[in-house]
Design an enzyme around this catalytic site. Structure first.
Site, short mmCIF file in Angstrom:
data_model
loop_
_atom_site.label_atom_id
_atom_site.label_comp_id
_atom_site.label_asym_id
_atom_site.label_seq_id
_atom_site.Cartn_x
_atom_site.Cartn_y
_atom_site.Cartn_z
N ASP A 13 114.29 116.05 45.29
CA ASP A 13 115.38 115.14 45.78
C ASP A 13 113.91 115.12 46.97
O ASP A 13 114.68 115.26 48.00
CB ASP A 13 115.81 115.50 45.69
CG ASP A 13 116.52 114.13 46.12
OD1 ASP A 13 116.20 113.24 45.53
OD2 ASP A 13 117.74 114.12 45.89
N ASN A 62 114.47 107.24 35.09
CA ASN A 62 113.54 107.62 36.64
C ASN A 62 112.69 105.99 36.42
O ASN A 62 112.00 105.29 37.19
CB ASN A 62 112.75 108.19 36.75
CG ASN A 62 113.15 108.92 37.99
OD1 ASN A 62 112.91 110.25 38.58
ND2 ASN A 62 114.56 108.58 38.71
C1 FPP Z 1 112.37 111.99 44.08
O1 FPP Z 1 112.78 111.37 45.15
C2 FPP Z 1 111.93 111.99 43.80
C3 FPP Z 1 110.92 111.68 42.40
C4 FPP Z 1 111.86 111.12 41.63
C5 FPP Z 1 109.66 111.79 41.86
C6 FPP Z 1 109.14 112.76 42.37
C7 FPP Z 1 107.60 113.01 42.71
C8 FPP Z 1 106.18 113.58 43.18
C9 FPP Z 1 107.32 114.90 44.15
C10 FPP Z 1 105.35 113.21 43.25
C11 FPP Z 1 104.70 113.12 42.15
C12 FPP Z 1 104.76 114.11 41.37
C13 FPP Z 1 103.47 114.27 40.81
C14 FPP Z 1 103.63 115.16 39.34
C15 FPP Z 1 102.13 114.52 41.04
P1 FPP Z 1 113.60 110.16 45.71
O2 FPP Z 1 112.71 108.99 45.73
O3 FPP Z 1 114.51 110.05 44.72
O4 FPP Z 1 114.00 109.80 47.47
P2 FPP Z 1 115.38 109.41 47.65
O5 FPP Z 1 116.67 109.95 47.08
O6 FPP Z 1 115.39 110.20 49.27
O7 FPP Z 1 115.73 108.35 47.30
#
Ligand code: FPP
Length: 239
Positions: A13, A62
């Site tokens: 996250d 998501n």
């Molecule tokens: C959460 O941060 C992260 C995600 C929803 C996506 C996770 C994906 C990756 C680490 C990269 C892609 C994955 C692969 C397997 C290639 P957020 O966007 O919710 O951050 P925030 O809470 O700060 O808004």
């Protein structure tokens, strides 16, 4: 390095906040950097001797993000798994995926399948990507499949025990996680592996996912090792 968790699950996250803090106009840069952090976490875990690493890469929820962000995440996913096949082979890591994979774009499904097939014989560590994954949805599907077996006379209601339920989940082939790590300071589970983490230790780290490194992984493991896992017993009984 004894008393290592066998299975670590990570809620990655903070990508969006990282992008904002670094002055990027879109959240995408955070996801791109998040892939590098995932690479560090996976190779770090493999070096430490962790057998299973499961990461929450894209939740069922998501899909309701802006379409441009969803598209970017899918593009990053395809590009990254293609690019990292070499590392997975070198580090003897098997790639696995859980979730409603049929809802992913076709090129994503194909690339995943290709890399899962190519790494199927690797046995040092299993890296599982949870994609289009939601734990309540997974449990619902498991209940439906058990109910169908009962309706077909293949299973007796009294034979539905914890093992039968575990066996009907996407994680049937893995032991339950011993340790769950969530980054970014948020302290919630967000529909991740609800059944499987019944006895897991939870560690919340104040680091945004793109900044996560092997040192953070070691910190979380050290916290895990400092905890007493009583699983219903008393401290005295454990001695
Ligand atoms: C959460 O941060 C992260 C995600 C929803 C996506 C996770 C994906 C990756 C680490 C990269 C892609 C994955 C692969 C397997 C290639 P957020 O966007 O919710 O951050 P925030 O809470 O700060 O808004």
């Amino acid at each position: 390095m004894n008393n290592l968790p066998e299975h670590i699950a990570i809620i990655m996250d903070g990508n969006g906040r990282w992008a904002k803090q670094h002055g990027f106009l879109t959240r995408i840069k955070g996801h791109e950097r998040g892939v590098l952090a995932l690479k560090a976490a996976a190779t770090g875990a493999a070096e430490l001797g962790i057998k299973y690493l499961t990461v929450y890469a894209f939740s069922s929820e998501n899909w309701s993000r802006p379409q441009a962000e969803v598209n970017a995440l899918m593009r990053i996913l395809v590009k990254s798994i293609k690019r990292e096949l070499k590392t997975l082979m070198e580090k003897n890591i098997r790639l696995n995926a859980i979730g409603n994979l049929s809802t992913l774009p076709k090129d994503c499904q194909d690339e995943l399948q290709e890399v899962m097939n190519a790494t199927a014989g690797n046995d040092h560590m299993v890296l599982t990507l949870a994609l289009s994954y939601g734990s309540r949805q997974e449990i619902t599907q498991a209940m439906q499949s058990l109910a169908l077996q009962v309706a077909n006379g293949e299973l007796k209601p009294e034979d539905i025990d914890q093992a039968a339920i575990s066996g009907a989940l996407h994680t049937a082939e893995m032991p339950d996680p011993d340790l769950v790590i969530r980054t970014s300071g948020e302290q919630r589970i967000s529909n991740f592996l609800l059944w499987q983490i019944s006895y897991a230790e939870l560690v919340f780290l104040n680091v945004l996912w793109p900044d996560f490194s092997k040192e953070h992984l070691e910190q979380a493991i050290a916290q895990f090792q400092g905890r007493e896992r009583r699983i219903g017993k008393t401290s005295e009984q454990l001695k």
